[in-house]
Design a protein around this motif. Structure first.
Motif, PDB file in Angstrom:
ATOM      1  N   VAL A 130       0.844  -1.191   0.000  1.00  0.00           N
ATOM      2  CA  VAL A 130       0.000   0.000   0.000  1.00  0.00           C
ATOM      3  C   VAL A 130       0.884   1.249   0.000  1.00  0.00           C
ATOM      4  N   ALA A 131       0.420   2.269  -0.717  1.00  0.00           N
ATOM      5  CA  ALA A 131       1.090   3.573  -0.739  1.00  0.00           C
ATOM      6  C   ALA A 131       0.245   4.580   0.027  1.00  0.00           C
ATOM      7  N   VAL A 132       0.900   5.415   0.820  1.00  0.00           N
ATOM      8  CA  VAL A 132       0.212   6.494   1.531  1.00  0.00           C
ATOM      9  C   VAL A 132       0.864   7.816   1.147  1.00  0.00           C
ATOM     10  N   ASN A 133       0.077   8.871   1.159  1.00  0.00           N
ATOM     11  CA  ASN A 133       0.579  10.193   0.807  1.00  0.00           C
ATOM     12  C   ASN A 133       1.139  10.900   2.039  1.00  0.00           C
ATOM     13  N   ILE A 134       2.313  11.480   1.885  1.00  0.00           N
ATOM     14  CA  ILE A 134       2.949  12.245   2.957  1.00  0.00           C
ATOM     15  C   ILE A 134       2.890  13.728   2.587  1.00  0.00           C
ATOM     16  N   PRO A 135       2.235  14.561   3.397  1.00  0.00           N
ATOM     17  CA  PRO A 135       2.125  15.988   3.076  1.00  0.00           C
ATOM     18  C   PRO A 135       3.488  16.657   2.951  1.00  0.00           C
ATOM     19  N   ALA A 136       3.532  17.685   2.125  1.00  0.00           N
ATOM     20  CA  ALA A 136       4.796  18.372   1.849  1.00  0.00           C
ATOM     21  C   ALA A 136       5.465  18.872   3.122  1.00  0.00           C
ATOM     22  N   GLY A 137       4.668  19.370   4.063  1.00  0.00           N
ATOM     23  CA  GLY A 137       5.237  19.945   5.275  1.00  0.00           C
ATOM     24  C   GLY A 137       5.928  18.955   6.180  1.00  0.00           C
ATOM     25  N   LEU A 138       5.723  17.646   5.954  1.00  0.00           N
ATOM     26  CA  LEU A 138       6.346  16.633   6.803  1.00  0.00           C
ATOM     27  C   LEU A 138       7.573  15.984   6.173  1.00  0.00           C
ATOM     28  N   VAL A 139       7.824  16.256   4.905  1.00  0.00           N
ATOM     29  CA  VAL A 139       8.919  15.584   4.206  1.00  0.00           C
ATOM     30  C   VAL A 139      10.257  15.830   4.899  1.00  0.00           C
ATOM     31  N   ASN A 140      10.448  17.046   5.426  1.00  0.00           N
ATOM     32  CA  ASN A 140      11.710  17.375   6.089  1.00  0.00           C
ATOM     33  C   ASN A 140      11.654  17.179   7.596  1.00  0.00           C
ATOM     34  N   SER A 141      10.553  16.663   8.123  1.00  0.00           N
ATOM     35  CA  SER A 141      10.389  16.542   9.572  1.00  0.00           C
ATOM     36  C   SER A 141      11.253  15.423  10.140  1.00  0.00           C
ATOM     37  N   PRO A 142      12.024  15.712  11.187  1.00  0.00           N
ATOM     38  CA  PRO A 142      12.828  14.648  11.815  1.00  0.00           C
ATOM     39  C   PRO A 142      11.974  13.626  12.548  1.00  0.00           C
ATOM     40  N   ASP A 143      10.695  13.949  12.792  1.00  0.00           N
ATOM     41  CA  ASP A 143       9.797  13.025  13.498  1.00  0.00           C
ATOM     42  C   ASP A 143       9.173  11.981  12.572  1.00  0.00           C
ATOM     43  N   LEU A 144       9.259  12.205  11.255  1.00  0.00           N
ATOM     44  CA  LEU A 144       8.557  11.346  10.306  1.00  0.00           C
ATOM     45  C   LEU A 144       9.058   9.897  10.377  1.00  0.00           C
ATOM     46  N   ALA A 145      10.367   9.705  10.371  1.00  0.00           N
ATOM     47  CA  ALA A 145      10.926   8.345  10.366  1.00  0.00           C
ATOM     48  C   ALA A 145      10.527   7.576  11.624  1.00  0.00           C
ATOM     49  N   ASN A 146      10.577   8.242  12.779  1.00  0.00           N
ATOM     50  CA  ASN A 146      10.203   7.569  14.022  1.00  0.00           C
ATOM     51  C   ASN A 146       8.731   7.184  14.026  1.00  0.00           C
ATOM     52  N   MET A 147       7.884   8.064  13.512  1.00  0.00           N
ATOM     53  CA  MET A 147       6.460   7.759  13.462  1.00  0.00           C
ATOM     54  C   MET A 147       6.189   6.555  12.571  1.00  0.00           C
ATOM     55  N   LEU A 148       6.809   6.526  11.396  1.00  0.00           N
ATOM     56  CA  LEU A 148       6.595   5.426  10.458  1.00  0.00           C
ATOM     57  C   LEU A 148       7.152   4.114  11.002  1.00  0.00           C
ATOM     58  N   SER A 149       8.348   4.158  11.557  1.00  0.00           N
ATOM     59  CA  SER A 149       8.955   2.945  12.108  1.00  0.00           C
ATOM     60  C   SER A 149       8.116   2.397  13.248  1.00  0.00           C
ATOM     61  N   GLY A 150       7.627   3.291  14.111  1.00  0.00           N
ATOM     62  CA  GLY A 150       6.796   2.859  15.225  1.00  0.00           C
ATOM     63  C   GLY A 150       5.509   2.210  14.762  1.00  0.00           C
ATOM     64  N   ALA A 151       4.872   2.807  13.748  1.00  0.00           N
ATOM     65  CA  ALA A 151       3.606   2.251  13.231  1.00  0.00           C
ATOM     66  C   ALA A 151       3.831   0.882  12.589  1.00  0.00           C
ATOM     67  N   LEU A 152       4.904   0.731  11.818  1.00  0.00           N
ATOM     68  CA  LEU A 152       5.208  -0.559  11.194  1.00  0.00           C
ATOM     69  C   LEU A 152       5.431  -1.633  12.257  1.00  0.00           C
ATOM     70  N   SER A 153       6.111  -1.259  13.330  1.00  0.00           N
ATOM     71  CA  SER A 153       6.370  -2.210  14.411  1.00  0.00           C
ATOM     72  C   SER A 153       5.078  -2.608  15.120  1.00  0.00           C
ATOM     73  N   ILE A 154       4.214  -1.633  15.381  1.00  0.00           N
ATOM     74  CA  ILE A 154       2.951  -1.903  16.077  1.00  0.00           C
ATOM     75  C   ILE A 154       2.100  -2.904  15.306  1.00  0.00           C
TER      76      ILE A 154
END
Length: 426
Positions: A255-279
């Protein structure tokens, strides 16, 4: 130095709004953005940038002289709460004073780039609006200024039907996010080489009682205006991954999900995605992130580094709306993507415009040179499909095969076609 504290700011703004409502006072909010700080950091070093941030914070605290009114809420953005405004028009005086003060205080010398200040504002009359609505209006005002538009302060102080409607939508959006009232539909993607469904794109849907369907573009605007883009994206990611976990005994569908432009440079993005994949126990390779070309080009260095980290974690990266930005060949060489998604405006014109046809062919050839898959969206007829096949496009999606479907309908559709969807005769 005023530390980064968005949560503390929201809490303080809540208190200020409650107090204004109880006393019948007016409340003002300024958002002060050092808009070219990233360029200053790159040209003169982070020491200079940190110095400017610290001085801006000191000057704002000295101007306010009140506790819990000045906060740093972004990398280069400060919030200044103005409680107990006897006259709403005083916010314009406060804005002008802050502008003059910081213009002088942040000047170092002629060798250093001057700071470009951008200030947005909002007025909450009698504390009638929530803190989130107040913040949303200030952020919308700041966005206007960044685009070069003049502030219409008189219009902000008054209230009209459009403002009341916007306020109602903003409140409904915040409630929907809190109540988990959104939904996801999934549009299949078909591999032209095998004729099989190879993945699906998750698309946000919101049905507002009494109003009907709210467009995804409007939902994203509301999220940006209210400062809840991260929260909305987190909801979409977790909802998509939960669906994938529920399907896995039936179908293993990336599945593909859209990431808003304002989050592309966010340092929190990777942690959020990794955490969700783990959950949800989903392999990173099953998730593709779609980001717009413009979002990456806006800050190539930070954007590329963040995307490279996500690729290293094993997720796929798709550059959405490709062809609408201002990329170059060097962009292809360095971007850590796995696929290019041709903007549907080109796809829809491909039958009637030879230049668009040639442009799509060039994009396909260059993308393949750098080992990117090419996806075409918005495919609605057989003739367009055959043109895309002849040009070497790898994957297509569009109403020719299927509209975006709710989860249950998607699974039924996949079972019915056994992963090989037919196409309608035209």
């Amino acid at each position: 130095m005023v530390v980064l504290d968005r949560a503390g700011f929201i809490a303080a703004l809540d208190i200020s709004v409650t107090q204004a409502r109880g006393a019948g006072d007016h409340l003002g909010l300024l958002l002060i953005d050092l808009s070219n700080l990233r360029l200053i950091n790159h040209r003169h070093g982070y020491g200079i940038g940190d110095l400017l941030l610290a001085e801006a914070g000191r000057q704002l605290l000295a101007t306010s002289k009140l506790p819990d009114t000045v906060f740093r809420i972004g990398g280069h953005t400060f919030a200044f709460i103005l409680p107990q405004l006897n006259t709403p028009a005083f916010i314009a005086l406060a804005m002008n004073r802050v502008q003059r003060l910081l213009d002088g205080a942040l000047y170092i010398d002629e060798e250093i780039l001057p700071v470009q200040l951008r200030i947005g504002l909002a007025v909450n009359l009698h504390g009638k609006h929530s803190s989130l609505v107040t913040l949303a209006r200030a952020e919308a005002s700041l966005a206007q200024v960044k685009q070069g538009n003049a502030l219409e302060i008189d219009a902000m102080i008054g209230e009209d039907d459009d403002a009341r409607e916007d306020t109602a939508f903003e409140q409904h959006f915040s409630e929907a996010l809190y109540d988990n009232a959104f939904d996801l539909h999934f549009q299949p993607k078909v591999d032209l080489r095998t004729g099989r469904v190879c993945s699906a794109e998750a698309l946000l849907r919101w049905h507002l009682p009494g109003h009907g369907a709210v467009s995804p573009e409007r939902v994203v605007q509301l999220a940006e205006a209210s400062g809840q883009t991260y929260e909305l994206t987190r909801w979409v990611v977790n909802r998509a991954l939960r669906a994938m976990r529920e399907w896995r005994d039936t179908v293993a569908l990336p599945v593909a999900v859209n990431i808003p432009a304002g989050l592309v440079n966010s340092p929190d993005l990777a942690n959020m995605l990794s955490g969700a994949l783990s959950i949800w126990g989903v392999e990173p390779s099953m998730l593709t992130l779609e980001v717009t070309e413009g979002a990456v080009i806006e800050d190539k260095e930070a954007g590329f580094n963040n995307l490279l980290h996500l690729r290293e974690l094993g997720m796929g990266l798709s550059i959405d709306d490709f062809g609408t930005g201002y990329s170059s060949l060097s962009y292809f060489e360095h971007i850590p993507a796995t696929e290019i998604k041709i903007d549907q405006s080109f796809v829809r014109r491909i039958l009637g415009d030879s230049r668009d046809r040639a442009l799509v062919g060039i994009i396909v050839d260059i993308a393949h040179l750098f080992d990117f898959a090419v996806v075409a969206e918005g495919v609605e007829d057989n003739q367009t499909l055959e043109y895309l096949r002849d040009l070497g496009c790898d994957i297509v999606q569009g109403y020719l095969y299927s509209r975006p479907l709710p989860e249950g309908e998607l699974l039924a559709w996949l079972r019915q076609c056994d992963g090989r969807p037919g196409i309608a005769a035209n």
